[in-house]
Design a protein around this motif. Structure first.
Motif, PDB file in Angstrom:
ATOM      1  N   THR A   1     -19.423 -29.704 -12.645  1.00  0.00           N
ATOM      2  CA  THR A   1     -19.819 -29.336 -11.216  1.00  0.00           C
ATOM      3  C   THR A   1     -21.097 -29.760 -10.812  1.00  0.00           C
ATOM      4  OG1 THR A   1     -21.209 -27.327 -11.916  1.00  0.00           O
ATOM      5  CG2 THR A   1     -18.845 -27.017 -12.278  1.00  0.00           C
TER       6      THR A   1
ATOM      7  N   ALA B   1     -18.248 -24.726 -18.132  1.00  0.00           N
ATOM      8  CA  ALA B   1     -18.655 -25.377 -16.905  1.00  0.00           C
ATOM      9  C   ALA B   1     -20.062 -26.137 -17.301  1.00  0.00           C
ATOM     10  CB  ALA B   1     -19.325 -24.211 -15.983  1.00  0.00           C
TER      11      ALA B   1
ATOM     12  N   MET C   1     -13.039 -21.030 -19.445  1.00  0.00           N
ATOM     13  CA  MET C   1     -13.484 -22.300 -18.732  1.00  0.00           C
ATOM     14  C   MET C   1     -14.641 -22.556 -19.227  1.00  0.00           C
ATOM     15  SD  MET C   1     -12.759 -24.664 -16.414  1.00  0.00           S
ATOM     16  CE  MET C   1     -11.295 -23.973 -15.484  1.00  0.00           C
TER      17      MET C   1
ATOM     18  N   LEU D   1      -5.820 -22.540 -13.217  1.00  0.00           N
ATOM     19  CA  LEU D   1      -6.702 -23.896 -13.971  1.00  0.00           C
ATOM     20  C   LEU D   1      -6.482 -23.459 -15.228  1.00  0.00           C
ATOM     21  CD1 LEU D   1      -9.706 -24.794 -11.717  1.00  0.00           C
ATOM     22  CD2 LEU D   1      -7.651 -26.171 -12.067  1.00  0.00           C
TER      23      LEU D   1
ATOM     24  N   ALA E   1     -15.466 -36.206 -15.642  1.00  0.00           N
ATOM     25  CA  ALA E   1     -14.018 -35.891 -15.726  1.00  0.00           C
ATOM     26  C   ALA E   1     -13.241 -36.899 -16.155  1.00  0.00           C
ATOM     27  CB  ALA E   1     -13.965 -35.212 -14.408  1.00  0.00           C
TER      28      ALA E   1
ATOM     29  N   CYS F   1     -14.534 -27.811 -16.516  1.00  0.00           N
ATOM     30  CA  CYS F   1     -15.183 -28.075 -14.884  1.00  0.00           C
ATOM     31  C   CYS F   1     -16.391 -28.617 -14.989  1.00  0.00           C
ATOM     32  CB  CYS F   1     -14.996 -26.801 -13.941  1.00  0.00           C
ATOM     33  SG  CYS F   1     -15.334 -27.267 -12.352  1.00  0.00           S
TER      34      CYS F   1
ATOM     35  N   ALA G   1      -9.450 -32.869 -16.482  1.00  0.00           N
ATOM     36  CA  ALA G   1     -10.651 -31.728 -16.288  1.00  0.00           C
ATOM     37  C   ALA G   1     -10.710 -31.335 -14.748  1.00  0.00           C
ATOM     38  CB  ALA G   1     -12.187 -32.006 -16.756  1.00  0.00           C
ATOM     39  N   ALA G   2     -11.258 -30.523 -14.570  1.00  0.00           N
ATOM     40  CA  ALA G   2     -11.715 -30.116 -12.871  1.00  0.00           C
ATOM     41  C   ALA G   2     -13.027 -30.820 -12.670  1.00  0.00           C
ATOM     42  CB  ALA G   2     -11.525 -28.917 -12.447  1.00  0.00           C
ATOM     43  N   THR G   3     -13.211 -31.186 -11.355  1.00  0.00           N
ATOM     44  CA  THR G   3     -14.391 -31.193 -10.890  1.00  0.00           C
ATOM     45  C   THR G   3     -14.894 -30.316  -9.733  1.00  0.00           C
ATOM     46  OG1 THR G   3     -13.913 -32.655  -9.217  1.00  0.00           O
ATOM     47  CG2 THR G   3     -14.392 -33.753 -11.244  1.00  0.00           C
ATOM     48  N   LEU G   4     -15.975 -29.789  -9.551  1.00  0.00           N
ATOM     49  CA  LEU G   4     -16.430 -28.920  -8.185  1.00  0.00           C
ATOM     50  C   LEU G   4     -17.573 -29.631  -7.438  1.00  0.00           C
ATOM     51  CD1 LEU G   4     -16.089 -26.235  -6.912  1.00  0.00           C
ATOM     52  CD2 LEU G   4     -17.826 -25.446  -8.201  1.00  0.00           C
TER      53      LEU G   4
END
Length: 552
Positions: A22, A43, A41, A12, A56, A20, A67-70
């Protein structure tokens, strides 16, 4: 050896994904632990999955990268689905990572077991993959990133079983460079140029990348040279606007008003936009808003380069050196007296700083926002692309993180605010430079309008109570203070202006609760359906004047 979570994290950040959002659970703990291994990164914790997914979305709109999601299992994905839907409709890139049970655990059908892939395909039709092995997880991640950030942008969902995350032997993988998007075919450009020259009235309908400054300037050059009209999508993903930029007329939300705008168009040219349709079906009314006799052309699809395509059309029309019309600088005066929704919009136009990111989920209360901010200093406008309410507050989080040096003003209806009110906590935790304005009119006002438009017969007290937010009336200032956000409540224009000035002058999140009457209520709401029905039979000049009066 590197475990899967570390390989995923490294893939990533090497691809430039540095945030990210989250809301993790047990199955994602190895991913959570791996966050500390990557200082690049960031968070950001959300207290509800819909906040994470909407943040995101807002981040990618402003950062021009995903962006990333979790998210935690299928239920967590389900909770975040509405704002992933909005991202899909807006062609916004999101790398959506969803934890799953360990591979050997799925056979026991534990309490949280579900078919995640089926849920994901609703919002991520172009890329859904369940990682099968730690050794291949880096490549799976790289493929998800490549899918998300290509044209058109999309939600790419990677499902991460817990054992693949904790397993040893993971290796990060490079993400291949994106190939340049193609421009419109020369034959298509020539045919559209011929149509423009032959038409009494043609229009460009701009969407996506065409609504940024380079595309707007090219479109305005074409308009200056050939007389075409410029329209924008009903709900743009991101529209650059304000003083010094070309102005563009947004297609109206109400189908009857859109019909007035498009009535005499002979050729409608789509530029990274879809042909206009009604949001909903209504008895006896058309869903396709293209007028009879109008020919629709596609200059470029969302997978093509909108600016390069407009440049080719401008050259074909001899418009590449034309002088574009630009929006003049203008601000409305400072409002006074009892507060109402138009005065809130007027105050925003009067006070908002240059480079503001303006997020509009005000629904009926924001009817005058576009007119009151058209000549304000240049700014970006983000709107509700997919129609699933609850987008605005999370979008503000993402936009503020993507652009920490820019002020964010989010105008939110009271009904939609309650869908993702948890976003306020994240704003406070992260110290974000966001000013939230909530219109508290104690009503689902837009649904009261729709009740009239669909022709529902004689709604009684039980029906009307479903669209009413009285008893108890929500107190958003108290809710915000309970989540650590500075907040004030006012029903006076002077108090509102003072609160907005304070918020814009002091860092950190602020909330202003504007207690206002409904913009469309009583006689106005009763008359509106009749006016809308009458529009097609009125002289065009009268119909256009009425449209501008109701929704400028």
């Amino acid at each position: 050896m590197t475990n899967g979570a570390h390989a995923l994290m490294k893939t990533l950040v090497d691809a430039g994904i540095e945030v990210c959002f989250t809301n993790p659970g047990t199955s994602e703990m190895h991913f959570v632990a791996a966050l500390d291994s990557e200082p690049k990164m960031r968070a950001v914790l959300a207290l509800f999955e819909g906040v994470a997914t909407g943040a995101a979305d807002g981040y990618a709109r402003m950062a021009d990268k995903p962006a990333a999601t979790l998210l935690h299992l299928g239920c967590g994905l389900g909770n975040g689905l509405a704002n992933l839907h909005n991202a899909r409709k807006g062609k916004v890139p999101v790398v959506n990572i969803v934890g799953d049970h360990a591979t050997d655990h799925t056979r026991y059908d534990a309490q949280l077991q579900s078919d995640i892939e089926t849920v994901a395909r609703n919002v991520s039709p172009g890329f859904v993959r369940t990682a099968k092995s730690t050794a291949e997880l880096g490549r799976d991640t790289a493929d998800a990133i490549a899918a998300a950030r290509g044209l058109p942008g999309q939600v790419a969902t990677l499902i991460l079983p817990a054992d693949v995350s904790w397993g040893e032997g993971g290796e990060p993988a490079p993400v291949p460079a994106m190939a340049p998007a193609p421009a419109a075919d020369e034959g298509v450009v020539a045919a559209i140029a011929l149509a423009v020259r032959s038409a009494r009235k043609a229009a460009l309908l701009l969407g996506g990348q065409a609504l940024r400054e380079p595309g707007l300037v090219l479109a305005a050059r074409i308009a200056a040279a050939s007389g075409v009209h410029l329209f924008a999508e009903v709900f743009p993903t991101r529209l650059e606007r304000g003083a010094g930029l070309p102005a563009v007329e947004r297609i109206a939300y109400l189908a009857e008003m859109a019909g007035v705008q498009l009535a005499d168009i002979e050729h409608l040219i789509l530029v990274d936009a879809k042909s206009p349709v009604s949001f909903f079906a209504y008895p006896g009314k058309k869903s396709d808003l293209v007028p009879d006799g109008c020919t629709v052309h596609t200059l470029c699809s969302p997978s093509q380069d909108a600016c390069a395509s407009l440049a080719r059309l401008a050259q074909a029309l001899g418009a590449d050196q034309a002088t574009p019309a630009l929006q003049a600088a203008w601000r409305p005066g400072r409002p006074r007296g009892r507060l109402n929704a138009p005065k809130v919009c007027k105050a925003v136009g009067h006070l908002m700083p240059e480079n503001t990111i303006l997020i509009d989920e005000a629904i009926t209360s924001g009817l005058l926002l576009g007119a009151m901010t058209a000549g304000a200093p240049r700014h970006d406008l983000i709107t509700l692309t997919g129609g699933a309410i609850g987008q605005g507050l999370p979008n503000a989080i993402g936009a503020a993180i993507a652009c920490p040096d820019r002020p964010v003003i989010a105008l939110i209806g009271d009904g939609t605010a309650m869908y993702t009110i948890q976003a306020l906590w994240t704003m406070a935790r992260e110290g974000l430079n966001v000013t939230v304005i909530i219109f508290n009119n104690a009503s689902y006002s837009v649904l009261n309008v729709e009740l009239e438009r669909v022709g529902a017969e004689r709604p009684g007290p039980k029906a009307l109570s479903q669209l009413d937010l009285h008893g108890p009336v929500l107190h958003f200032a108290r809710l915000a203070q309970g989540m650590g956000v500075h907040a004030v409540r006012t029903d006076e224009a002077e108090g509102f202006c003072k609160a907005l000035e304070y918020a814009l002058a002091h860092p950190g999140p602020h909330l202003i609760e504007a207690v206002v009457p409904e913009s469309l209520s009583g006689a106005k709401r009763k008359v509106l359906p009749w006016l809308l029905r009458s529009l097609p039979s009125l002289p065009p000049s009268v119909a256009r004047a009425l449209k501008r009066k109701i929704a400028p």
